[in-house]
Scaffold this motif. Sequence first.
Motif, mmCIF file in Angstrom:
data_model
loop_
_atom_site.group_PDB
_atom_site.id
_atom_site.type_symbol
_atom_site.label_atom_id
_atom_site.label_comp_id
_atom_site.label_asym_id
_atom_site.label_seq_id
_atom_site.Cartn_x
_atom_site.Cartn_y
_atom_site.Cartn_z
ATOM 1 N N LYS A 18 0.800 -1.225 0.000
ATOM 2 C CA LYS A 18 0.000 0.000 0.000
ATOM 3 C C LYS A 18 0.832 1.275 0.000
ATOM 4 C CE LYS A 18 -4.445 -1.413 1.929
ATOM 5 N NZ LYS A 18 -5.469 -1.093 2.963
ATOM 6 N N PHE A 19 2.008 1.229 0.588
ATOM 7 C CA PHE A 19 2.802 2.434 0.768
ATOM 8 C C PHE A 19 4.030 2.429 -0.137
ATOM 9 C CE2 PHE A 19 0.466 1.982 4.721
ATOM 10 C CZ PHE A 19 0.016 3.280 4.956
ATOM 11 N N GLN A 20 4.432 3.615 -0.564
ATOM 12 C CA GLN A 20 5.651 3.772 -1.351
ATOM 13 C C GLN A 20 6.301 5.112 -1.021
ATOM 14 O OE1 GLN A 20 5.610 2.663 -5.523
ATOM 15 N NE2 GLN A 20 6.976 4.351 -6.046
ATOM 16 N N ILE A 21 7.609 5.068 -0.773
ATOM 17 C CA ILE A 21 8.404 6.269 -0.532
ATOM 18 C C ILE A 21 9.492 6.321 -1.594
ATOM 19 C CG2 ILE A 21 9.852 7.532 1.089
ATOM 20 C CD1 ILE A 21 8.502 5.988 3.344
ATOM 21 N N THR A 22 9.531 7.412 -2.349
ATOM 22 C CA THR A 22 10.513 7.573 -3.420
ATOM 23 C C THR A 22 11.291 8.863 -3.207
ATOM 24 O OG1 THR A 22 9.057 6.423 -4.978
ATOM 25 C CG2 THR A 22 10.874 7.679 -5.907
ATOM 26 N N ASN A 23 12.616 8.761 -3.264
ATOM 27 C CA ASN A 23 13.493 9.927 -3.188
ATOM 28 C C ASN A 23 14.336 9.997 -4.458
ATOM 29 O OD1 ASN A 23 13.397 11.235 -0.313
ATOM 30 N ND2 ASN A 23 13.322 9.025 0.026
ATOM 31 N N ASP A 24 14.269 11.123 -5.155
ATOM 32 C CA ASP A 24 15.063 11.345 -6.363
ATOM 33 C C ASP A 24 15.985 12.532 -6.143
ATOM 34 O OD1 ASP A 24 13.996 9.299 -7.977
ATOM 35 O OD2 ASP A 24 12.261 10.534 -8.458
ATOM 36 N N LEU A 25 17.276 12.323 -6.386
ATOM 37 C CA LEU A 25 18.253 13.408 -6.364
ATOM 38 C C LEU A 25 18.781 13.573 -7.774
ATOM 39 C CD1 LEU A 25 19.963 15.483 -4.838
ATOM 40 C CD2 LEU A 25 21.632 13.671 -4.395
ATOM 41 N N VAL A 26 18.531 14.735 -8.384
ATOM 42 C CA VAL A 26 18.870 14.986 -9.779
ATOM 43 C C VAL A 26 19.775 16.202 -9.864
ATOM 44 C CG1 VAL A 26 17.983 15.540 -12.079
ATOM 45 C CG2 VAL A 26 16.706 13.991 -10.589
ATOM 46 N N GLN A 27 20.850 16.066 -10.651
ATOM 47 C CA GLN A 27 21.719 17.206 -10.927
ATOM 48 C C GLN A 27 21.906 17.348 -12.428
ATOM 49 O OE1 GLN A 27 26.052 17.117 -10.724
ATOM 50 N NE2 GLN A 27 25.995 18.874 -9.342
ATOM 51 N N ASN A 28 21.630 18.547 -12.941
ATOM 52 C CA ASN A 28 21.939 18.914 -14.322
ATOM 53 C C ASN A 28 22.954 20.049 -14.276
ATOM 54 O OD1 ASN A 28 19.992 17.232 -15.879
ATOM 55 N ND2 ASN A 28 18.498 18.379 -14.685
ATOM 56 N N LEU A 29 24.154 19.778 -14.769
ATOM 57 C CA LEU A 29 25.237 20.756 -14.689
ATOM 58 C C LEU A 29 25.842 20.937 -16.066
ATOM 59 C CD1 LEU A 29 26.938 22.559 -12.820
ATOM 60 C CD2 LEU A 29 28.512 20.630 -12.548
ATOM 61 N N GLY A 30 25.776 22.159 -16.585
ATOM 62 C CA GLY A 30 26.294 22.439 -17.922
ATOM 63 C C GLY A 30 27.358 23.516 -17.883
ATOM 64 N N LEU A 31 28.511 23.226 -18.465
ATOM 65 C CA LEU A 31 29.584 24.217 -18.608
ATOM 66 C C LEU A 31 29.444 24.822 -19.987
ATOM 67 C CD1 LEU A 31 32.127 25.574 -17.529
ATOM 68 C CD2 LEU A 31 33.468 23.709 -18.512
ATOM 69 N N LEU A 32 29.059 26.100 -20.019
ATOM 70 C CA LEU A 32 28.751 26.768 -21.280
ATOM 71 C C LEU A 32 29.948 27.564 -21.758
ATOM 72 C CD1 LEU A 32 25.418 28.416 -22.153
ATOM 73 C CD2 LEU A 32 27.506 29.666 -22.596
ATOM 74 N N TYR A 33 30.242 27.437 -23.047
ATOM 75 C CA TYR A 33 31.385 28.135 -23.649
ATOM 76 C C TYR A 33 30.883 29.123 -24.687
ATOM 77 C CZ TYR A 33 35.616 29.030 -26.370
ATOM 78 O OH TYR A 33 36.654 29.631 -27.022
#
Length: 311
Positions: free
Chosen positions: A94-109
């Motif tokens: 019946k129960f669900q616990i979800t943890n998402d850790l997301v990183q988007n890192l862009g080095l722009l030139y």
Amino acid sequence: MASGKKLFLSCLLAACFAQEPLAAQDLDWDNSAHFLVFRPKLPVLTGRFKFSNQFDYSISATAYYNINGSHDKSSGQLSLLQNIKYRITILSKKFQITNDLVQNLGLLYYFDSISKFQTDENILTTRITCNVGHGVRIMASSILTTRIFNAWDATAGTGGSLGRTITSSFLTPLIGNFSGGLGFDLGKTGTLDAGVSSVKLTWLLDRGIFEKTGLDSFYGVKKGRRKLIEYGLSMHLLIDRTIGKKLQWNCDLLLFKADNSTVDMTMKNLFTYKINRFLKTSLQTRLFYDEDVSKQLRMENLLSFGLDFHL
């Protein structure tokens, strides 16, 4: 502030690699998703609960195009984009616990030899649900978003020189969306959360950001204050669907409506085409609207080509 960045980065690395020694990990090929998958062996939970996790990593060369950006107006920029996603799931019948850790890192030139971190997005999402039947769940969720590195607006100075003005920094702002309500399963397409009671928090670590930017209001926070709390309604749509054998569609739409204000919108739409086991190309469109930041709809387009691993 520097110690805060070190703590955040340490937690990010610990979440990814502090499970068990590498000798106790599994590395295999997932034919269903055409990904190289790395799943750490985790402690087995006793009782009715199951525990799972997954770590995804991709790096790609990206062409960046910006429309109505809040700072730089240029387009046709080149960047190196890194994406990290770590998910932990605890579930029962019946129960669900979800943890998402997301990183988007862009080095722009830039073509004038200036470089900076243009895409710097770090998101921690927690979702707790209780199944009441027929694809309907009672849910509570939180979404925390910030950046790690300073963001700069490059401006032309005298004699051809370039000046830099800071526009945001670590935990400046920290944006949190908290909601409780009903969640709906959309089959193989994704999920839809309707927050009948929602709160949006905007918090500033650096109070000197007003002097640095010359603004009297920063992301809705008035000068002299540190936070802004708004109450309202929210909707969060998540789509994760496979089209054919090699095309993947991901869509993340978050809407928030506070009293006496327009609807805040954040939408990320991503199409990914798997060329082979390790190469992919993708087209991502990101739409943002927040009246406290800009009265125009902002859009970013990212066309990427690079390596993709599920580690």
